[in-house]
Scaffold this active site. Structure first.
Site, PDB file in Angstrom:
ATOM      1  N   ASP A 209     -14.496  47.939 -19.200  1.00 21.68           N
ATOM      2  CA  ASP A 209     -15.235  47.031 -18.320  1.00 21.68           C
ATOM      3  C   ASP A 209     -15.968  47.845 -17.265  1.00 21.68           C
ATOM      4  OD1 ASP A 209     -13.460  47.169 -15.667  1.00 21.68           O
ATOM      5  OD2 ASP A 209     -12.099  47.077 -17.383  1.00 21.68           O
ATOM      6  N   ASP A 211     -15.552  47.189 -13.943  1.00 18.73           N
ATOM      7  CA  ASP A 211     -14.882  46.863 -12.684  1.00 18.73           C
ATOM      8  C   ASP A 211     -15.601  45.664 -12.049  1.00 18.73           C
ATOM      9  OD1 ASP A 211     -12.598  47.583 -11.103  1.00 18.73           O
ATOM     10  OD2 ASP A 211     -13.958  48.335  -9.562  1.00 18.73           O
TER      11      ASP A 211
END
Length: 289
Positions: A209, A211
Site C-alpha cells: 500500500d 500508507d
C-alpha cells in the site's frame, strides 16, 4: 568453510515456503521466552533451511507482542548462519508501488517499549548498527527477487513504527520528509538482535500500500493489505527459492560472524553468570574465548 543454514523469517502473508524437502516442524525452547512458532526445518539442495513464521501460523501475534529475542535465539540454536527477513510494508514514495519489493539497507527505529537487546546489566555490549544489513546477502536477495518476477528496488530506508495502528497523515508526511522509503512494524528490534547474535541479516520489504500520504486517496486499511498479500507472497516464495538455489556451495566468512569481538565491554570478573547462561547461543562464541 562451512555450508549455509539460511533462516527465513516470513512476514504477513508468507507463512510457508514451497519446495523445502525433508522438512518437519521443530520445537525449540529459548531462555528468552516463547518464539512465535515452531520452525520448519528442511533442505533445498545442499542448503539447510529454517523457516519461522514471524506472526505464527494463522497470524496470531501482533507486531508489538512479538518476542523478537526468542525468535532470533531459536534460529541461532538451530544452527542458522544467515537470516533473510521478509516483511510486508507500506510505501512512502511514488515510485515504489504496491507489488514492488525493496531491499532495505537502513532503518529508523520509532518503536517503543520493545526488548531490543540480549545484553544489559551484568553483561554489557555495544554492537555497531551503522550498516545494519549484510551487503552480500542483500545483493543475493535483490537478484533473486528480480528472478522471481518482482519489480525490485535496491536500497532504501525502512521506518519501523510501533503499531498496531497505521500511521496518522502527519506521521506519514513526517517520515517522507526524513527520506524514508518504506514503513513497517516488525524490522526493529529484529535487525538489532540479529546483529547481536552475529547473524548476517537482509530484509526484503514487500509493498502492499501507499500508507496514507497520497492526497485524494483512501488511507490504507486491512482489506487493501490482504488484497495485495497473495500476489506478493507468490513472488516472495519464488524469490526465496531462487536465492537458495543460487547460493555458492561454500559460505564465505562475513565480518558480522565475529562482530561481538569488538562489542563486549563488561570485565570478565563483573559478568553476571545468570545472564551469561541465557547468552549461551547468541554470544557463546565470543564469551567462550
Amino acid at each position: 568453510m562451512a555450508g549455509w543454514t539460511i533462516g527465513i523469517i516470513g512476514g504477513s502473508g508468507l507463512y510457508d515456503v514451497d519446495g523445502i524437502e525433508d522438512g518437519e516442524w521443530v520445537a525449540c525452547e529459548s531462555p528468552w521466552g516463547a518464539p512465535s512458532d515452531d520452525c520448519f526445518v528442511g533442505w533445498v539442495g545442499p542448503v539447510r533451511v529454517v523457516f519461522l513464521p514471524r506472526h505464527g501460523r494463522g497470524h496470531r501475534i501482533g507486531p508489538s507482542e512479538l518476542n523478537a529475542r526468542a525468535n532470533i535465539d531459536v534460529l541461532k540454536r538451530l544452527g542458522v548462519t544467515d537470516i533473510l527477513a521478509v516483511s510486508s510494508v507500506g510505501s512512502l514514495v511514488e515510485d515504489r508501488p504496491p507489488g514492488s519489493f525493496t531491499i532495505a539497507d537502513q532503518f529508523i527505529d520509532r518503536t517503543k517499549g520493545r526488548a531490543s537487546s540480549f545484553f544489559g546489566s551484568g553483561m554489557v555490549a555495544h554492537v555497531s548498527m551503522a550498516d545494519p544489513v549484510c551487503p552480500r546477502l542483500s545483493a543475493l536477495a535483490a537478484d533473486a527477487a528480480r528472478a522471481g518476477g518482482a519489480q525490485t528496488h535496491v536500497g532504501g530506508t525502512y521506518l519501523a513504527m510501533e503499531g498496531p495502528q497505521f500511521s496518522t497523515r502527519a506521521e506519514s508526511h513526517l517520515y517522507r520528509s526524513w527520506g524514508c522509503h518504506i514503513i513497517g512494524m516488525t524490522a526493529m528490534p529484529e535487525a538489532k538482535l540479529a546483529r547481536e547474535a552475529e547473524l548476517p541479516y537482509a530484509l526484503v520489504g514487500m509493498v502492499t500500500d501507499y500508507d496514507c500520504w497520497r492526497e485524494g486517496e483512501e488511507a490504507v486499511d486491512v482489506a487493501q493489505v490482504i488484497a495485495q498479500l497473495s500476489a506478493n507472497a507468490a513472488k516472495a516464495r519464488a524469490m526465496v527459492m531462487h536465492l537458495l538455489r543460487a547460493l555458492p556451495a561454500e559460505r564465505p566468512a562475513s565480518p558480522i560472524d565475529a562482530c561481538l569481538d569488538t562489542a563486549l565491554i563488561t570485565a570478565p570478573h563483573a559478568r553476571d553468570p545468570n545472564l551469561l547462561a541465557k547468552l549461551d547461543a547468541v554470544a557463546g562464541r565470543a564469551l567462550g574465548k
